[in-house]
Design a protein around this motif. Structure first.
Motif, PDB file in Angstrom:
ATOM      1  N   SER A 418       0.833  -1.201   0.000  1.00  0.00           N
ATOM      2  CA  SER A 418       0.000   0.000   0.000  1.00  0.00           C
ATOM      3  C   SER A 418       0.870   1.255   0.000  1.00  0.00           C
ATOM      4  CB  SER A 418      -0.915   0.003   1.226  1.00  0.00           C
ATOM      5  OG  SER A 418      -0.144   0.051   2.406  1.00  0.00           O
ATOM      6  N   PRO A 449      -6.887  -0.193   6.587  1.00  0.00           N
ATOM      7  CA  PRO A 449      -6.228   1.102   6.354  1.00  0.00           C
ATOM      8  C   PRO A 449      -6.943   2.257   7.039  1.00  0.00           C
ATOM      9  CG  PRO A 449      -7.244   0.271   4.331  1.00  0.00           C
ATOM     10  CD  PRO A 449      -7.270  -0.846   5.320  1.00  0.00           C
ATOM     11  N   ARG A 454      -0.886  -0.569   7.610  1.00  0.00           N
ATOM     12  CA  ARG A 454      -0.288  -0.671   6.281  1.00  0.00           C
ATOM     13  C   ARG A 454      -0.596  -2.069   5.740  1.00  0.00           C
ATOM     14  NH1 ARG A 454       5.925   0.630   6.718  1.00  0.00           N
ATOM     15  NH2 ARG A 454       5.841  -1.272   7.975  1.00  0.00           N
TER      16      ARG A 454
END
Length: 658
Positions: A418, A449, A454
């Motif tokens: 991400s 998120p 993460r």
């Protein structure tokens, strides 16, 4: 030239095609009926060699052109008509027919076996039953054999009727057969799709028919000896082989090829079996066997897209198969085979190519644009499409598969993190790993998120994470798994989490359904086929991986097995004819296997401190109450819908938040 037509061989063709049809209707009735294709291979080798024995020719050009002219007239018209008509029909019911159309297009050029191989297709998986051209793989094998065989015939001297032509051909084909059968046995344990679909590993089967014919010609004593074998006994042995376990399939194939060769010799006029195999109705089924083989699968596959296959539908489907086969044989196959197309072999060959080219252009136009106008709609599929627009988390195409290059796969380990992974190094990291089921679970992970996590996502279609202790059949899959484990241990640390989710019921088995994979090796380097052995390999591998993760302070969530309903596909327009294709009972039966496996998972994870087991059946308890509920919970027979994925992720989040 004296006719060498043997009506009993058409009777044997009838037996082979009926065995295949029964197996394709219901594998429980005749589990090894698919071996009828192997009988066809033996017959093809015998008949082709017989037809070329003593055939006059005026040189290599005359011999080769004559051979290919006969093959084109025999195969191309019926195949082209079947592919064209079936391509249009499947577009009515399948909103995504590209795979089927791609296979059909490849079949026109004798390439569908390669097409299916490159797709890593498991011939025995349910998904192949929805591809209306899966069965054309065997035509591809035969057509590729026909490319090679006439050259062997000619240059051995057999086609030129030289003094030692038969001996040379026997030695040449025999040598190639030994290499082929060794390759078949080797590939069957290491790369089963290659062993199944590719011509080099099937050459020996057609060569067996050739060798038995040559043996009869040069060693009459062989034929006289085999004539004493009761053909009904051989037939009974063939049927017996067809009931052997699937784990014996390589040996079963060899046995059926050997027994079929013996049966060709033992079917003589004085035997009762000869009278059965030469009965006019049996011979007629053999005569139409090519068209029947083409159309039977089309009828069954389209049925699976519409009304399904039930006890009451079988008479209708059988009648339709035979009706289409008779029509194809009478008005397509026979007229084109017997006609003098242009009186010139070159023009005939070119016109055959023109037919294939024209057919392929039609299919390409359907595949690329027209199919969407033909589709009759499915409410479940339309719901799925609208649901797809609601996905909140997406990191691109973060799933590896066989078609990707090594460089493409390596990019996944960087691109599938991400954007917050580097921006917020102090946040806890959650990694989703596994096969395509893990990908579906990840797509419902928007809760993480938004709460300061993460994300990393590593997926490979068909690969059970972690890397199995003794290895896995697919080497590309194995490379990916090893790299994924290495990357995770590099990027994750104390306070981070890994979510492991695979299609456990397929990878590990423990059920009676046809989607069980055999891709894990044991400590003796053999592919395992028992549930207990597979579970032991997986649990040991996961325990070893968990020990490494524990040394870094990483917690692992193992998501167990959810429900499934083999045969369910939201693309199937099951409401079009007002007939329900399944029942709640089917879901409940298959749910029992998931519960059994989850019980073992729970027991195992209780012995490992840093593994938390998540039972997906608990948050999805309402999914088995009805078919409508199931269709909301799952994207197909086993992959989670995004809403179901979100429910399971909420359970994982609650565990983390404790």
């Amino acid at each position: 030239m004296k006719s060498r037509y043997r009506p009993e061989i058409d009777g044997l063709r009838a037996f082979a095609v009926v065995a295949v049809i029964i197996n394709h209707f219901n594998k429980d009735i005749l589990p090894g009926g698919y071996l009828g294709v192997d009988i066809f291979f033996v017959i093809s080798g015998y008949v082709i060699t017989s037809s070329l024995f003593g055939r006059p020719s005026h040189g290599f050009k005359d011999f080769i052109s004559g051979f290919y002219e006969r093959r084109i007239k025999r195969l191309v018209p019926a195949l082209s008509v079947f592919v064209l008509i079936t391509s249009i029909i499947i577009c009515l019911f399948n909103p995504e027919p590209q795979d089927s159309l791609q296979t059909g297009l490849a079949s026109l050029f004798g390439w569908s076996n390669f097409s299916l191989f490159f797709q890593s297709t498991d011939y025995f998986a349910y998904s192949t039953e929805l591809n209306v051209f899966t069965h054309t793989w065997s035509l591809g094998v035969e057509e590729q054999f026909y490319i090679l065989f006439p050259f062997l015939i000619w240059f051995s001297g057999f086609g030129r009727q030289t003094q030692h032509g038969s001996r040379n051909l026997f030695l040449l084909v025999g040598s190639l057969s030994i290499a082929s059968v060794i390759g078949f046995l080797y590939l069957y344990s290491t790369n089963q799709p290659a062993a199944y679909f590719l011509m080099p590993s099937r050459f020996w089967e057609m060569a067996a028919g050739c060798l038995i014919f040559l043996g009869f010609q040069k060693r009459a004593a062989i034929e006289r000896f085999l004539e004493n074998v009761p053909p009904f006994l051989v037939l009974a042995l063939i049927l017996g082989v067809m009931y052997l376990p699937m784990s014996w399939s390589a040996g079963s194939t060899i046995a059926v090829v050997a027994l079929s060769s013996i049966l060709l010799a033992s079917l003589k006029k004085q035997t009762a079996a000869f009278k059965v195999f030469t009965h006019s109705k049996v011979v007629y089924i053999g005569l139409i066997s090519y068209s029947l083989y083409l159309w039977h699968w089309g009828v069954l596959s389209v049925s699976r897209w519409t009304i399904g296959i039930h006890w009451w539908s079988v008479p209708i489907q059988v009648s339709l198969m035979f009706g289409l086969a008779v029509a194809s044989y009478r008005w397509v196959e026979t007229p084109f085979r017997n006609a003098k197309w242009f009186g010139n072999r070159l023009y005939t060959i070119l016109s055959g190519g023109a037919i294939l080219l024209a057919s392929s252009l039609v299919i390409l136009s359907v595949k690329n644009s027209i199919f969407s106008y033909l589709y009759l709609k499915s409410e479940d599929f339309e719901r799925l499409q609208s649901q797809d627009k609601e996905v909140h988390v997406s990191l691109g195409k973060c799933i590896a598969h066989k078609g990707l290059s090594a460089d493409d796969v390596n990019l996944i380990f960087e691109s599938c993190k991400s954007s917050s992974f580097r921006e917020f190094p102090d946040q806890a990291t959650l990694a989703f790993v596994g096969d395509s089921h893990a990908l579906n679970l990840f797509k419902g992970s928007n809760i993480f998120p938004s709460n300061g996590f993460r994300l990393i996502s590593y997926f490979h279609a068909g690969c059970p994470f972690p890397y199995p202790r003794y290895g896995i059949k697919n080497s590309r899959c194995g490379d990916f798994l090893e790299n994924a484990q290495r990357s995770l241990m590099f990027d994750l640390g104390s306070g981070d989490y890994i979510v492991v989710f695979n299609y456990h019921l397929s990878h590990l088995g423990g059920n009676q359904f046809g989607d069980v994979r055999h891709n894990l090796f044991d400590d003796k380097n053999n592919l395992t086929d028992s549930f207990e052995a597979k579970f032991q390999i997986f649990s040991t591998s996961l325990k070893e991986f968990a020990a490494i993760a524990a040394s870094k302070g990483i917690t692992i969530f193992l998501v167990g097995s959810p429900h499934r309903l083999i045969g369910y596909d939201p693309r199937i327009s099951k409401q079009q004819l007002g007939i329900n294709f399944g029942s709640v009972a089917n879901i409940k039966v298959q749910e029992l296997y998931a519960k059994k496996l989850n019980k073992k998972f729970k027991s195992f994870t209780g012995t490992v401190d840093n593994i938390v087991f998540v039972d997906p059946l608990e948050p999805l308890s309402n999914c088995s109450s009805s078919l409508a509920s199931f269709s909301l919970c799952y994207m197909d027979s086993d992959h989670l819908s995004y809403s179901s994925a979100a429910k399971i992720n909420n359970v994982i989040y609650d565990q983390i938040a404790k």
